[in-house]
Write an enzyme that holds these catalytic residues in place. Structure first.
Site, PDB file in Angstrom:
ATOM      1  N   ASP A   1       2.471  -0.800  12.130  1.00 47.71           N
ATOM      2  CA  ASP A   1       2.282  -2.129  12.726  1.00 47.71           C
ATOM      3  C   ASP A   1       3.493  -3.040  12.499  1.00 47.71           C
ATOM      4  OD1 ASP A   1       2.042  -2.397  10.010  1.00 47.71           O
ATOM      5  OD2 ASP A   1       0.229  -3.626  10.051  1.00 47.71           O
TER       6      ASP A   1
ATOM      7  N   THR B   1       4.440   2.357   5.776  1.00 44.65           N
ATOM      8  CA  THR B   1       3.038   1.946   5.895  1.00 44.65           C
ATOM      9  C   THR B   1       2.336   2.868   6.879  1.00 44.65           C
ATOM     10  OG1 THR B   1       1.548   0.211   6.702  1.00 44.65           O
ATOM     11  CG2 THR B   1       3.762   0.161   7.562  1.00 44.65           C
TER      12      THR B   1
ATOM     13  N   ARG C   1      -6.485  -2.984  10.247  1.00 42.37           N
ATOM     14  CA  ARG C   1      -7.132  -4.308  10.220  1.00 42.37           C
ATOM     15  C   ARG C   1      -6.757  -5.100  11.460  1.00 42.37           C
ATOM     16  NH1 ARG C   1      -6.329  -4.138   4.428  1.00 42.37           N
ATOM     17  NH2 ARG C   1      -4.266  -5.012   4.679  1.00 42.37           N
TER      18      ARG C   1
ATOM     19  N   ASP D   1       0.056   2.101   8.798  1.00 46.15           N
ATOM     20  CA  ASP D   1      -0.496   1.360   9.943  1.00 46.15           C
ATOM     21  C   ASP D   1       0.394   1.365  11.185  1.00 46.15           C
ATOM     22  OD1 ASP D   1      -2.741   0.658   8.518  1.00 46.15           O
ATOM     23  OD2 ASP D   1      -1.838  -1.165   7.713  1.00 46.15           O
TER      24      ASP D   1
ATOM     25  N   ASP E   1       4.953  -4.952   6.058  1.00 36.89           N
ATOM     26  CA  ASP E   1       5.581  -6.213   6.470  1.00 36.89           C
ATOM     27  C   ASP E   1       5.591  -7.264   5.361  1.00 36.89           C
ATOM     28  OD1 ASP E   1       2.876  -6.534   6.681  1.00 36.89           O
ATOM     29  OD2 ASP E   1       2.902  -7.533   8.628  1.00 36.89           O
TER      30      ASP E   1
ATOM     31  N   GLY F   1       0.832  -1.210   0.000  1.00 40.23           N
ATOM     32  CA  GLY F   1       0.000   0.000   0.000  1.00 40.23           C
ATOM     33  C   GLY F   1       0.862   1.253   0.000  1.00 40.23           C
TER      34      GLY F   1
ATOM     35  N   ARG G   1       0.773  -4.911  -5.630  1.00 39.06           N
ATOM     36  CA  ARG G   1       0.839  -6.160  -4.857  1.00 39.06           C
ATOM     37  C   ARG G   1       1.062  -7.257  -5.882  1.00 39.06           C
ATOM     38  NH1 ARG G   1      -0.901  -4.334   0.345  1.00 39.06           N
ATOM     39  NH2 ARG G   1      -2.360  -2.609   0.126  1.00 39.06           N
TER      40      ARG G   1
END
Ligand code: ATP
Length: 334
Positions: A142, A138, A184, A140, A115, A23, A84
């Site tokens: 995360d 990213t 998510r 996120d 990741d 992303g 992707r």
């Protein structure tokens, strides 16, 4: 202060390649710029690969000059495009990708992404010996081994601006709004946005949602005259449609919340000053680590300093939500 690794006297390569993958995140462009300018300053040629691993396996790349990255530091998205690429999960495809890099005389690869992208880089290095450096890009935040990722600060600020506007309507119409933000598996964006927006409640995947408790709190605060309107920030969670289902369940309990899903608005836009500096430093440090002979690492942040983290750890361990942040958020919010 950053601890700069010692440069080796003789470099093992004179060309590297760079890609963005997964992303897009605001700040990928300053990271590309940081890598390109730092590499050129060391006399290293840089190839820009288009569309992540899809472009690598299609040999779609060209050399980047200093001017190629002029005037991109303020632009959202990624000038190298991203994708992707399921095919890259096949070891035979990764072996072919390594051959493409070798044929062009490219001695190392810098991958900017989340990741999944860093997993691909690690496997490429392990299986083919191509040196790789990962940069966490990213929204996120995360990724294990780093306190910060490129794009997170911008995404939080973008969502915050939207919520401030939604609150005007919520207050005027005396309504509750469920505002869904990205995340998510991680409530990192939700916690930070919720705290900064003064949200009445913050719901994250790390905590189970109790619909009856939410409903009775909304009813109690309305009865007490303290909560005719409010913002409930909801992390999107692992299954699509969570926030709409939650709204439906709250309606069954007699509440009447409105739903606003911020979605892709959070990904785009000009990177914040914080993300531009972070990305530029990470890009420059990625080149510095390569020149010092490092490989199979990610450039990360710990205690405000840029550090190297083994990609093996990045992939093996999951980054949990900071428990102290969660506790503080729950002391102030619900
Ligand atoms: P975001 O955080 O935005 O989702 P990401 O990098 O985690 O970014 P993914 O879609 O998970 O996004 O991965 C991006 C690409 O990385 C994949 O399309 C694929 O090319 C590569 N990749 C992901 N997982 C693997 C894997 N297990 N093995 C090899 N390559 C992988």
């Amino acid at each position: 202060m950053y601890t700069l690794p010692e440069l080796k006297q003789d470099k093992d390569f004179d060309s590297i390649a760079i890609m963005t993958s997964g992303g897009d995140a605001p700040g990928m462009n300053p990271a590309i710029r940081g890598v390109v300018r730092a590499a050129l300053s060391q006399g290293i040629k840089v190839y820009g690969i288009q569309r992540g691993y899809s472009g690598l396996i299609a040999d779609d790349m060209s050399t980047l000059q200093s001017g190629s990255v002029s005037n991109i530091v303020q632009r959202g998205g990624t000038v190298l495009k991203t994708d992707r690429c399921t095919a890259f999960k096949d070891p035979a495809v990764r072996a072919a990708a390594a051959e493409i890099l070798r044929r062009r005389g490219i001695g190392a690869l810098v991958v900017i992404g989340g990741d999944g992208s860093l997993t691909g880089a690690h496997l490429l290095q392990q299986e083919t010996g191509i040196p790789v450096i990962g940069i966490p890009g990213t929204i996120d935040n995360d990724i294990f081994g780093t306190e910060d990722t490129i794009g997170f600060d911008t995404a939080v600020n973008t969502a915050l601006e939207a919520i401030d506007r939604i609150r005007d309507t919520a207050t005027s119409h005396e309504r509750h709004f469920l505002v869904e933000v990205m995340g998510r598996a991680s409530g990192s964006i939700a916690i930070n946005v919720g705290m900064a927006a003064g949200a009445e409640m913050i719901l994250v995947p790390e905590r189970a949602i109790d619909v009856a408790a939410i409903s009775s709190e909304l009813a109690a605060s309305r009865r007490a005259g303290t909560g005719s309107s409010g913002i409930i920030v909801v992390a999107e969670g692992p299954t699509p449609g969570l926030t709409s289902r939650l709204a439906e369940q709250l309606r069954e309990q007699g509440q009447d919340p409105r739903v606003c899903i911020l979605g892709h608005i959070q990904r785009g836009g000009s990177p914040s000053g914080h993300d531009r500096v972070l990305a530029t430093c990470m890009g420059a440090m990625a080149v510095r680590y390569l020149c010092a002979g490092y490989s199979d690492i990610m450039v990360g942040v710990r205690d405000g300093s840029i550090i190297d983290v083994p990609l093996d750890d990045v992939i093996r361990f999951r980054k949990g939500l900071d428990p102290s942040l969660l506790d503080m958020a729950l002391q102030v919010h619900r």
